[in-house]
Design an enzyme around this catalytic site. Sequence first.
Site, mmCIF file in Angstrom:
data_model
loop_
_atom_site.group_PDB
_atom_site.id
_atom_site.type_symbol
_atom_site.label_atom_id
_atom_site.label_comp_id
_atom_site.label_asym_id
_atom_site.label_seq_id
_atom_site.Cartn_x
_atom_site.Cartn_y
_atom_site.Cartn_z
ATOM 1 C CB CYS A 87 -4.588 10.795 12.099
ATOM 2 S SG CYS A 87 -3.007 10.058 12.374
ATOM 3 C CE LYS A 139 -1.632 1.663 4.071
ATOM 4 N NZ LYS A 139 -1.299 3.080 4.236
ATOM 5 C CG ASN A 140 2.498 2.744 3.520
ATOM 6 O OD1 ASN A 140 1.312 3.033 3.324
ATOM 7 N ND2 ASN A 140 3.024 2.633 4.729
ATOM 8 N NE ARG A 185 -6.628 4.405 5.979
ATOM 9 C CZ ARG A 185 -5.631 4.838 6.741
ATOM 10 N NH1 ARG A 185 -5.785 4.956 8.031
ATOM 11 N NH2 ARG A 185 -4.476 5.177 6.208
ATOM 12 C CG ASP A 208 3.299 1.385 9.555
ATOM 13 O OD1 ASP A 208 2.912 2.209 10.399
ATOM 14 O OD2 ASP A 208 3.356 1.645 8.334
ATOM 15 N NE ARG A 266 0.739 10.072 10.494
ATOM 16 C CZ ARG A 266 0.350 9.029 9.769
ATOM 17 N NH1 ARG A 266 -0.799 8.469 10.003
ATOM 18 N NH2 ARG A 266 1.109 8.565 8.810
HETATM 19 C C1 UD1 Z 1 4.601 6.844 6.584
HETATM 20 C C2 UD1 Z 1 3.721 5.644 6.346
HETATM 21 C C3 UD1 Z 1 3.144 5.147 7.668
HETATM 22 C C4 UD1 Z 1 4.253 4.890 8.674
HETATM 23 C C5 UD1 Z 1 5.159 6.113 8.787
HETATM 24 C C6 UD1 Z 1 6.391 5.869 9.662
HETATM 25 C C7 UD1 Z 1 2.847 6.035 4.123
HETATM 26 C C8 UD1 Z 1 1.665 6.383 3.277
HETATM 27 N N1 UD1 Z 1 2.654 6.039 5.452
HETATM 28 O O1 UD1 Z 1 3.778 7.873 7.122
HETATM 29 O O2 UD1 Z 1 2.441 3.942 7.419
HETATM 30 O O3 UD1 Z 1 3.685 4.641 9.950
HETATM 31 O O4 UD1 Z 1 5.634 6.494 7.489
HETATM 32 O O5 UD1 Z 1 7.129 4.827 9.169
HETATM 33 O O6 UD1 Z 1 3.907 5.712 3.616
HETATM 34 N N2 UD1 Z 1 6.881 14.513 10.889
HETATM 35 C C9 UD1 Z 1 6.985 15.842 11.185
HETATM 36 N N3 UD1 Z 1 6.834 16.741 10.150
HETATM 37 C C10 UD1 Z 1 6.632 16.353 8.870
HETATM 38 C C11 UD1 Z 1 6.544 14.996 8.575
HETATM 39 C C12 UD1 Z 1 6.676 14.083 9.613
HETATM 40 O O7 UD1 Z 1 7.176 16.234 12.327
HETATM 41 O O8 UD1 Z 1 6.520 17.221 7.991
HETATM 42 C C13 UD1 Z 1 7.026 13.508 11.971
HETATM 43 C C14 UD1 Z 1 5.751 12.704 12.191
HETATM 44 O O9 UD1 Z 1 4.827 13.347 13.022
HETATM 45 C C15 UD1 Z 1 6.318 11.426 12.801
HETATM 46 C C16 UD1 Z 1 7.664 11.258 12.075
HETATM 47 O O10 UD1 Z 1 7.990 12.549 11.579
HETATM 48 O O11 UD1 Z 1 6.565 11.626 14.163
HETATM 49 C C17 UD1 Z 1 7.658 10.271 10.938
HETATM 50 O O12 UD1 Z 1 6.571 10.550 10.084
HETATM 51 P P1 UD1 Z 1 6.581 10.196 8.537
HETATM 52 O O13 UD1 Z 1 7.730 9.301 8.208
HETATM 53 O O14 UD1 Z 1 6.459 11.458 7.758
HETATM 54 O O15 UD1 Z 1 5.240 9.374 8.404
HETATM 55 P P2 UD1 Z 1 4.303 9.365 7.150
HETATM 56 O O16 UD1 Z 1 5.131 9.602 5.921
HETATM 57 O O17 UD1 Z 1 3.127 10.225 7.388
#
Ligand code: UD1
Length: 428
Positions: A117, A22-23, A401, A309, A122
């Site tokens: 969420c 999915k990701n 999902r 995850d 996030r």
């Molecule tokens: C992706 C995955 C999700 C997985 C996560 C962590 C997808 C669609 N989703 O989510 O399944 O749980 O990686 O492996 O691929 N953060 C910030 N600012 C930002 C972006 C992130 O502070 O602009 C923080 C987040 O709150 C979190 C950490 O960084 O604490 C990691 O988040 P991130 O790797 O961005 O997760 P996603 O890409 O949303």
Amino acid sequence: MDKFLIRGGKALRGKIAISGAKNSALPCLAAALLTPETVILHNVPYVKDLITQRRLLEDLGATVLTPELRTHKITASNIEIFEAPYELVKTMRASVLALGPLLARFGQAKVSLPGGCAIGTRPIDLHLKAFEKLGAVVSLEAGNVVARAPEGGLVGAEIYFEKVTVTGTENVMMAAVLAKGKTKIFNAAREPEIEDLAELLNKMGARIKGAGTETIEIEGVEGLNGAEHTIIPDRIETGTFIIAAAITNGEIEITGCRPDHLHAVIEKLRSAGVEIEELNQSTLLVKCSKNGLVAKDVTTEPHPLFPTDMQAQYMALMTQAEGVSIINETIFENRFMHASELIRMGANIQISGNKAIVRGKTNLAGAPVQASDLRASASLVLAGLCASGETLIDRVYHIDRGYENIVKKLSSVGAKIERITDSVATTA
Ligand code: UD1
């Protein structure tokens, strides 16, 4: 709302085939926005998030054909709208992956700012700062992120992510492929899904080096072409089924997977007493050791370490291990909602900040429980499979999902699991 009814206590035996990730499919679909030519993606999992992502592309004006169930033929030649509305973003944060491609190709993008969420706040501040580095002007207007490229388009830059972000790395990679000159991303995420996306982008004519390492270099090109690509297998689905075999004391052959994408998970589970044999590069044979499971601590970290995850599913497993295990969640601040539901089933779990202390082994007993997010739902399914009696899991739309046909797959290895459709709620 649909529910799952599980009658637990049955050892699972047989074969399960893994679906596409999915990701990985989510950003690959978004990448099709970067070219007017057709992008063909195979092994796209048939799950709700991908249906939502497809709808987003269609709303923007792309044509998406599915000649076969898991093949998507995407042509984004007539994009006239550059906006991902709140209705889509609120159901799926990955809609923010439209930002990078729209900004790169059309010089403008508007995406509703995702709220918090269930698993945490996030934010997407790191995505936005990186777009600014590439020359974009980013503003917040009525709950939307509005980004505009400068006259003449984005310009390559050096981007240092202060925190590892998966979708942030993907978004910036997609923005930078059409920027003028060179972009370097430091402290990039190293997940296999990043490599998969880079492979697709390179097939489309992009010039990306270093994806899968912490420094990615992108040489911008004038335009991208169509391409054909097969999505990698889902490593989290694989890990979930490894635990399903172990927690039920069964024996499952898992086919069509990539064990090399989940080294940390396999190593941790082996240390806890799960027997995992690599039959070949894409097949695992999993069973529980005769001596039973032993408690092992775990800390979630960015790839290649133990993924957040898999944390909820691992917690379900640790309720069946002898001893005390400490589960340390370092990625998301509020990702223990499954713990209270597991406790209702008889688990002994104490939460202290970002640590969960699990004392095992406890006999779980079926109960009505509520799914709170995608991976939490998987952990409740696993708990239900080893619990005595009946477990009724509410709000399984979360699991829809991201897990393709989970009821069918688990039933095929002997699980007593059925979906109960609430027709009143479904039609409401
Ligand atoms: C992706 C995955 C999700 C997985 C996560 C962590 C997808 C669609 N989703 O989510 O399944 O749980 O990686 O492996 O691929 N953060 C910030 N600012 C930002 C972006 C992130 O502070 O602009 C923080 C987040 O709150 C979190 C950490 O960084 O604490 C990691 O988040 P991130 O790797 O961005 O997760 P996603 O890409 O949303």
